[in-house]
Scaffold this motif. Sequence first.
Motif, PDB file in Angstrom:
ATOM      1  N   ARG A 299       0.808  -1.215   0.000  1.00  0.00           N
ATOM      2  CA  ARG A 299       0.000   0.000   0.000  1.00  0.00           C
ATOM      3  C   ARG A 299       0.845   1.271   0.000  1.00  0.00           C
ATOM      4  O   ARG A 299       0.450   2.283  -0.582  1.00  0.00           O
ATOM      5  CB  ARG A 299      -0.931   0.007   1.214  1.00  0.00           C
ATOM      6  CG  ARG A 299      -1.992  -1.078   1.180  1.00  0.00           C
ATOM      7  CD  ARG A 299      -2.762  -1.130   2.483  1.00  0.00           C
ATOM      8  NE  ARG A 299      -3.447   0.116   2.769  1.00  0.00           N
ATOM      9  CZ  ARG A 299      -4.097   0.371   3.910  1.00  0.00           C
ATOM     10  NH1 ARG A 299      -4.122  -0.547   4.859  1.00  0.00           N
ATOM     11  NH2 ARG A 299      -4.705   1.517   4.087  1.00  0.00           N
ATOM     12  N   HIS A 300       1.986   1.238   0.690  1.00  0.00           N
ATOM     13  CA  HIS A 300       2.702   2.490   0.952  1.00  0.00           C
ATOM     14  C   HIS A 300       4.076   2.593   0.292  1.00  0.00           C
ATOM     15  O   HIS A 300       4.611   3.711   0.221  1.00  0.00           O
ATOM     16  CB  HIS A 300       2.866   2.670   2.461  1.00  0.00           C
ATOM     17  CG  HIS A 300       1.566   2.657   3.219  1.00  0.00           C
ATOM     18  ND1 HIS A 300       0.572   3.583   2.999  1.00  0.00           N
ATOM     19  CD2 HIS A 300       1.091   1.817   4.177  1.00  0.00           C
ATOM     20  CE1 HIS A 300      -0.460   3.326   3.802  1.00  0.00           C
ATOM     21  NE2 HIS A 300      -0.173   2.261   4.521  1.00  0.00           N
ATOM     22  N   ALA A 301       4.667   1.491  -0.135  1.00  0.00           N
ATOM     23  CA  ALA A 301       6.016   1.557  -0.719  1.00  0.00           C
ATOM     24  C   ALA A 301       5.914   2.002  -2.178  1.00  0.00           C
ATOM     25  O   ALA A 301       5.552   1.211  -3.056  1.00  0.00           O
ATOM     26  CB  ALA A 301       6.709   0.206  -0.593  1.00  0.00           C
ATOM     27  N   ARG A 302       6.233   3.271  -2.449  1.00  0.00           N
ATOM     28  CA  ARG A 302       6.128   3.807  -3.807  1.00  0.00           C
ATOM     29  C   ARG A 302       7.239   3.248  -4.688  1.00  0.00           C
ATOM     30  O   ARG A 302       8.419   3.278  -4.327  1.00  0.00           O
ATOM     31  CB  ARG A 302       6.211   5.326  -3.765  1.00  0.00           C
ATOM     32  CG  ARG A 302       5.070   5.986  -3.008  1.00  0.00           C
ATOM     33  CD  ARG A 302       5.121   7.498  -3.140  1.00  0.00           C
ATOM     34  NE  ARG A 302       6.357   8.053  -2.612  1.00  0.00           N
ATOM     35  CZ  ARG A 302       6.543   8.386  -1.338  1.00  0.00           C
ATOM     36  NH1 ARG A 302       5.556   8.181  -0.469  1.00  0.00           N
ATOM     37  NH2 ARG A 302       7.685   8.898  -0.941  1.00  0.00           N
ATOM     38  N   ASP A 324      11.133  -4.251   1.535  1.00  0.00           N
ATOM     39  CA  ASP A 324      10.781  -3.925   0.153  1.00  0.00           C
ATOM     40  C   ASP A 324      11.856  -3.017  -0.431  1.00  0.00           C
ATOM     41  O   ASP A 324      12.716  -2.487   0.286  1.00  0.00           O
ATOM     42  CB  ASP A 324       9.409  -3.246   0.089  1.00  0.00           C
ATOM     43  CG  ASP A 324       9.372  -1.912   0.821  1.00  0.00           C
ATOM     44  OD1 ASP A 324       9.947  -0.927   0.308  1.00  0.00           O
ATOM     45  OD2 ASP A 324       8.783  -1.851   1.931  1.00  0.00           O
ATOM     46  N   ASP A 325      11.804  -2.819  -1.748  1.00  0.00           N
ATOM     47  CA  ASP A 325      12.794  -1.971  -2.421  1.00  0.00           C
ATOM     48  C   ASP A 325      12.167  -0.680  -2.926  1.00  0.00           C
ATOM     49  O   ASP A 325      12.659  -0.071  -3.887  1.00  0.00           O
ATOM     50  CB  ASP A 325      13.433  -2.734  -3.589  1.00  0.00           C
ATOM     51  CG  ASP A 325      12.407  -3.168  -4.624  1.00  0.00           C
ATOM     52  OD1 ASP A 325      11.192  -2.967  -4.384  1.00  0.00           O
ATOM     53  OD2 ASP A 325      12.815  -3.699  -5.674  1.00  0.00           O
ATOM     54  N   GLY A 326      11.081  -0.261  -2.290  1.00  0.00           N
ATOM     55  CA  GLY A 326      10.409   0.954  -2.722  1.00  0.00           C
ATOM     56  C   GLY A 326      10.951   2.190  -2.055  1.00  0.00           C
ATOM     57  O   GLY A 326      11.955   2.166  -1.320  1.00  0.00           O
ATOM     58  N   ARG A 327      10.276   3.298  -2.297  1.00  0.00           N
ATOM     59  CA  ARG A 327      10.669   4.579  -1.710  1.00  0.00           C
ATOM     60  C   ARG A 327       9.668   4.894  -0.595  1.00  0.00           C
ATOM     61  O   ARG A 327       8.636   5.535  -0.829  1.00  0.00           O
ATOM     62  CB  ARG A 327      10.664   5.684  -2.763  1.00  0.00           C
ATOM     63  CG  ARG A 327      11.656   5.451  -3.886  1.00  0.00           C
ATOM     64  CD  ARG A 327      11.726   6.644  -4.834  1.00  0.00           C
ATOM     65  NE  ARG A 327      10.424   6.976  -5.389  1.00  0.00           N
ATOM     66  CZ  ARG A 327       9.888   6.374  -6.448  1.00  0.00           C
ATOM     67  NH1 ARG A 327      10.549   5.388  -7.059  1.00  0.00           N
ATOM     68  NH2 ARG A 327       8.699   6.740  -6.901  1.00  0.00           N
ATOM     69  N   GLY A 328       9.975   4.440   0.583  1.00  0.00           N
ATOM     70  CA  GLY A 328       9.102   4.688   1.726  1.00  0.00           C
ATOM     71  C   GLY A 328       9.440   5.995   2.398  1.00  0.00           C
ATOM     72  O   GLY A 328      10.475   6.615   2.133  1.00  0.00           O
ATOM     73  N   ALA A 329       8.559   6.457   3.251  1.00  0.00           N
ATOM     74  CA  ALA A 329       8.814   7.691   3.995  1.00  0.00           C
ATOM     75  C   ALA A 329       9.908   7.469   5.025  1.00  0.00           C
ATOM     76  O   ALA A 329      10.148   6.353   5.477  1.00  0.00           O
ATOM     77  CB  ALA A 329       7.531   8.160   4.681  1.00  0.00           C
ATOM     78  N   SER A 357      15.198   1.101   5.660  1.00  0.00           N
ATOM     79  CA  SER A 357      16.384   0.236   5.689  1.00  0.00           C
ATOM     80  C   SER A 357      16.945   0.162   4.276  1.00  0.00           C
ATOM     81  O   SER A 357      16.364  -0.488   3.397  1.00  0.00           O
ATOM     82  CB  SER A 357      16.023  -1.166   6.186  1.00  0.00           C
ATOM     83  OG  SER A 357      17.132  -2.037   6.101  1.00  0.00           O
ATOM     84  N   GLY A 358      18.085   0.820   4.053  1.00  0.00           N
ATOM     85  CA  GLY A 358      18.647   0.831   2.717  1.00  0.00           C
ATOM     86  C   GLY A 358      17.769   1.618   1.777  1.00  0.00           C
ATOM     87  O   GLY A 358      17.389   2.759   2.045  1.00  0.00           O
ATOM     88  N   ARG A 359      17.376   0.987   0.674  1.00  0.00           N
ATOM     89  CA  ARG A 359      16.554   1.675  -0.315  1.00  0.00           C
ATOM     90  C   ARG A 359      15.094   1.754   0.110  1.00  0.00           C
ATOM     91  O   ARG A 359      14.414   2.735  -0.168  1.00  0.00           O
ATOM     92  CB  ARG A 359      16.662   0.946  -1.656  1.00  0.00           C
ATOM     93  CG  ARG A 359      15.814   1.601  -2.743  1.00  0.00           C
ATOM     94  CD  ARG A 359      15.868   0.823  -4.031  1.00  0.00           C
ATOM     95  NE  ARG A 359      14.934   1.385  -5.011  1.00  0.00           N
ATOM     96  CZ  ARG A 359      14.680   0.840  -6.190  1.00  0.00           C
ATOM     97  NH1 ARG A 359      15.298  -0.282  -6.549  1.00  0.00           N
ATOM     98  NH2 ARG A 359      13.812   1.400  -7.018  1.00  0.00           N
TER      99      ARG A 359
END
Length: 374
Positions: A299-302, A324-329, A357-359
């Motif tokens: 839902r939230h990891a862009r 995940d490897d998304g762009r989270g806040a 964590s990381g990316r």
Amino acid sequence: MTSPVRALWDAPAATPAPPRRVWRDWVLVGVVPVLALVEASVRPGVAWSWLWAVVLAALAPTLLWRRRHPLSMLAIAFTVGTTVGLVVGGDPQLYTAAYFLILLYAVFRWGSGRAMIGGAAIVVAGMLLTFAASPPAVADVIGGIAVAATTATLGLAVRWRRGALARQLEQVRLLEREQLARDLHDTVAHHVSAIAIQAQAGTAVAATDPGATAEVLRAIETEASRTLREMRAMVGVLRATDAGLVPTPGLAALRALETTDAAPPAVTVSLDGDLDTVPPAVAAALYRIAQEAVTNARRHARGATRIEVQLDVDAAGVRLVVADDGRGAASVDPGFGITGMRERAALLGGSCAAGPSGRGWSVTAQVPRAGWAS
């Protein structure tokens, strides 16, 4: 007033509210007059026995309203009894008069703080007037005070015990509601989020790729079926007379979170260690934590393309990482999901942390063996 007296004065009536009357009250009201008249006939040596029998029989109906109006009924009975005692020059010698203690008990069992203080004052005043009119022996004085104090204490004890049980039941209800809220949030939110993501993907490719649209619809059907199954299982738990017969999700069920369909992000699951050594309660909690973490990532990891679920069981305990490897806040306010994950881990003596964590974003839960061995 001193603080304890003020607290007693402001105390409310007992809860829940008492019944207006039950069948035992009618039996009591029917038996008391008969006992009074029979006792007066078999104890002719008692002074004014027939007068007292009539008075006691006339006051018996006060038992019908003793729960809803305890102070009023006690005041009526003791005022009439004391007045008659002062007129004839002695208190009632009939044993049937003992039913006055039921009225005293009702004041301390059901009445408010003001009613208890008022009832105690009425009883004390009645005793003092009676003792002044015809001074009794010291033993009789001590005995009368002891009986009245014991009756009042018994009423308070029953009142406190029933109140404690009511508070305990309410606490159990609150805990069950919290547990149900966590399960509903973790289960329904996970599958509905997956359905929403699949629907968005289907909308995007509907015009250009009918084959992909059909695949998305099949994925939506699968998620909807899982949602219905889990909802039926939860309803079954609520309705079951023996909740132990209803299976709970174990660590092997984490495989069901794995997806490689057309709608990103894909979810991969890796399980390492002896899963059978993990107790069912711990396994179910970790499954729910992983389920909620995957839902949040979807839902939230862009821009996320991949969600990895890694669970390791070793001699120290269990460690679960969902990344995940998304762009989270950089930071988020903990909502119901994060709060529920932390509560589940804490109940097992473990911990759960969520953050960048990381990316991307990761959720790490750890439950030591000491937590489930105790």
